[in-house]
Design an enzyme around this catalytic site. Structure first.
Site, PDB file in Angstrom:
ATOM      1  N   THR A 188      -0.155   1.674  -1.458  1.00  0.00           N
ATOM      2  CA  THR A 188       0.654   1.314  -0.299  1.00  0.00           C
ATOM      3  C   THR A 188       1.526   2.491   0.090  1.00  0.00           C
ATOM      4  O   THR A 188       2.107   3.143  -0.788  1.00  0.00           O
ATOM      5  CB  THR A 188       1.550   0.088  -0.553  1.00  0.00           C
ATOM      6  N   ILE A 189       1.623   2.762   1.380  1.00  0.00           N
ATOM      7  CA  ILE A 189       2.526   3.829   1.821  1.00  0.00           C
ATOM      8  C   ILE A 189       3.975   3.369   1.738  1.00  0.00           C
ATOM      9  O   ILE A 189       4.896   4.170   1.875  1.00  0.00           O
ATOM     10  CB  ILE A 189       2.201   4.313   3.250  1.00  0.00           C
ATOM     11  N   ASP A 190       4.179   2.064   1.495  1.00  0.00           N
ATOM     12  CA  ASP A 190       5.546   1.531   1.403  1.00  0.00           C
ATOM     13  C   ASP A 190       6.255   1.958   0.117  1.00  0.00           C
ATOM     14  O   ASP A 190       7.481   1.880   0.026  1.00  0.00           O
ATOM     15  CB  ASP A 190       5.530   0.002   1.467  1.00  0.00           C
ATOM     16  N   GLY A 202       7.294  -0.601   6.292  1.00  0.00           N
ATOM     17  CA  GLY A 202       7.936  -0.887   5.010  1.00  0.00           C
ATOM     18  C   GLY A 202       8.295  -2.353   4.974  1.00  0.00           C
ATOM     19  O   GLY A 202       9.378  -2.738   5.390  1.00  0.00           O
ATOM     20  N   ARG A 203       7.366  -3.188   4.487  1.00  0.00           N
ATOM     21  CA  ARG A 203       7.523  -4.642   4.595  1.00  0.00           C
ATOM     22  C   ARG A 203       8.786  -5.166   3.931  1.00  0.00           C
ATOM     23  O   ARG A 203       9.515  -5.969   4.511  1.00  0.00           O
ATOM     24  CB  ARG A 203       6.301  -5.338   3.983  1.00  0.00           C
ATOM     25  N   GLU A 214      11.193  -1.528   9.040  1.00  0.00           N
ATOM     26  CA  GLU A 214      10.780  -2.814   9.599  1.00  0.00           C
ATOM     27  C   GLU A 214      11.097  -3.959   8.641  1.00  0.00           C
ATOM     28  O   GLU A 214      11.178  -5.119   9.037  1.00  0.00           O
ATOM     29  CB  GLU A 214       9.287  -2.812   9.933  1.00  0.00           C
ATOM     30  N   LEU A 229       0.285   6.929  10.412  1.00  0.00           N
ATOM     31  CA  LEU A 229       0.479   7.506   9.082  1.00  0.00           C
ATOM     32  C   LEU A 229      -0.600   7.069   8.098  1.00  0.00           C
ATOM     33  O   LEU A 229      -0.866   7.759   7.112  1.00  0.00           O
ATOM     34  CB  LEU A 229       1.843   7.086   8.517  1.00  0.00           C
ATOM     35  N   ARG A 230      -1.218   5.933   8.334  1.00  0.00           N
ATOM     36  CA  ARG A 230      -2.042   5.279   7.307  1.00  0.00           C
ATOM     37  C   ARG A 230      -3.359   5.993   7.017  1.00  0.00           C
ATOM     38  O   ARG A 230      -3.894   5.870   5.913  1.00  0.00           O
ATOM     39  CB  ARG A 230      -2.326   3.830   7.703  1.00  0.00           C
TER      40      ARG A 230
END
Length: 426
Positions: A140-142, A187-188, A247, A310-311
């Protein structure tokens, strides 16, 4: 005794992240050296959930040396991904098991976040332990998975680097054609990506969910935190700037705030039950409210989202190396009899960690790694922002100056904004 080559099945789940192809290549090349057959399931669990073996075969590819040998340089995933969720029903899980058995998959590697890993473990729990082994590589990019200290999730470094470039350009734009950009970053639940991009680029303000002291965030507080920052810069003759918003602020908002963002309706959700944060239009909603308040001061505000671009960026060197090591680690874990585990890197070594050890007992889901707002890293990022701090409110000359920029009295300014120092940590 069968001499048939073991079959390794690989799938990607959830949203893309830089480095997916690196894991695929790392695992495939090692498995091929061992004499295994490697197949890739297209679009995650989507076709496996149908239970139709012919459909699955039509959406499965043989992963060979020629196909994967150079893909680690590329963003995206050659086997595609989806958010299909077999945990929605026992029938869907059994459909997946049926297809895995039909294709004689002995080793099942999933690359994704906690939902993908949970789905794979759930499917495997209904199969004989000698029938299939499941390993997951966390993605995850988060950067919000509970990996060992200081170890990022793969793709985060690439996403942060590209995000920094985008925000840097916006900062130049904001000064060249004076305006404020409100940048909503993916960013969940956690603010790692937003904060990382903001700190690297020198953005004037960044707001993340972790810094709010209460369990629920009010829309009004977010508006006023940005508003006070805009007025502070205006007091110094700067009618421009960039504010980065995670976000994940939406995930922590009160029901009242959510209804406001989603137009007085229940927030829509994805197949895993997560609120569709992109639909909240956080940056746009804030921009509209701020323009009502500041338009008479000549302030221009433009909302901007950073996320999807970005993904699938080509991975930076760090992620290219990291993902190859994770792919190797997955096969090594299979060889050593591990299953229901995630591959992590700690102290320069890749190793399996049992999936159950990462679960939050209260939710049954993988624990979320949040930004530590007591850390030096957060304090460093914060000290360079243009927020109104407690010390600022103690400075009467500064308060008068900022209040004048907003065409307010110092008393009115203090009454409206000073309470915000108790809303967020300093």
């Amino acid at each position: 005794m069968s001499t048939e080559a073991p079959v390794l099945g690989i799938l990607c789940g959830g949203g893309p992240a830089p480095g997916l192809n690196g894991v695929i290549a790392g695992a495939t090349l090692y498995a091929l050296r061992l004499g295994w057959k490697v197949i890739g399931f297209m679009e995650g669990f989507k076709y496996l959930c149908t239970g139709d073996v012919d459909v699955v075969k039509a959406h499965t590819i043989d992963l060979t040396y020629d196909i994967v040998s150079r893909i680690h340089f590329q963003g995206g995933t050659i086997i595609q991904t989806s958010r299909a969720n077999p945990r929605k029903s026992p029938e869907l899980q059994e459909n997946v098991r049926k297809c895995l058995r039909a294709l004689k998959v002995r080793y099942f590697l999933t690359i994704g976040g906690d939902d993908t890993a949970s789905s794979a473990v759930s499917v495997a729990s209904g199969m004989n332990g000698n029938e299939i082994s499941v390993i997951s590589c966390p993605k995850t990019i988060d950067n919000d998975l509970p990996l060992p200290a200081d170890q990022s999730t793969f793709g985060f470094h690439t996403a942060r680097s590209l995000g920094m470039e985008i925000i840097r350009n916006l900062m130049v734009d904001s000064k060249s054609a004076p305006r404020w950009f409100l940048v909503e970053a993916m960013g969940r639940s956690a603010g790692h990506l937003a904060l990382g991009m903001a700190e690297a680029s020198g953005a004037h303000l960044c707001l993340i969910p972790e810094e709010f002291k209460q369990d629920e965030i009010e829309f009004e507080d977010v508006v006023e935190l940005v508003e006070a920052t805009i007025l502070k810069r205006l007091a110094y003759g700067k009618n421009y700037g960039v504010c980065v918003l995670a976000e994940g602020l939406v995930s922590k908002m009160s029901k009242k705030a959510l209804y406001k963002l989603f137009g007085n309706r229940e927030p829509p959700t994805d197949p895993h039950g997560h609120i569709l944060l992109d639909d909240a239009e956080l940056a746009r909603s804030l921009s509209e409210e701020l323009l009502k308040r500041l338009g008479n001061l000549g302030i221009r505000i433009t909302p901007k989202k950073i996320g999807y671009e970005l993904r699938c960026a080509d991975p930076v060197a760090f992620d290219a190396v990291y993902t190859r090591e994770l792919g190797y680690g997955a096969i090594d874990a299979f060889l050593n009899g591990h299953s229901a585990a995630l591959i992590v890197r700690e102290n320069g070594q890749v190793k399996p960690v049992q999936f159950k050890d990462l679960l939050d007992p209260a939710t049954g889901r993988v624990r979320t790694r949040l930004v530590d707002v007591t850390s030096q890293s957060f304090k460093v990022a914060r000290v360079y922002m243009w927020r109104m701090s407690k010390k600022d409110y103690e400075n009467k000359d500064l308060v008068a100056r900022v209040a004048a920029a907003g065409k307010m009295t110092p008393e009115a300014f203090t009454e409206k904004f000073a309470h915000l120092t108790d809303v967020v940590v300093e």
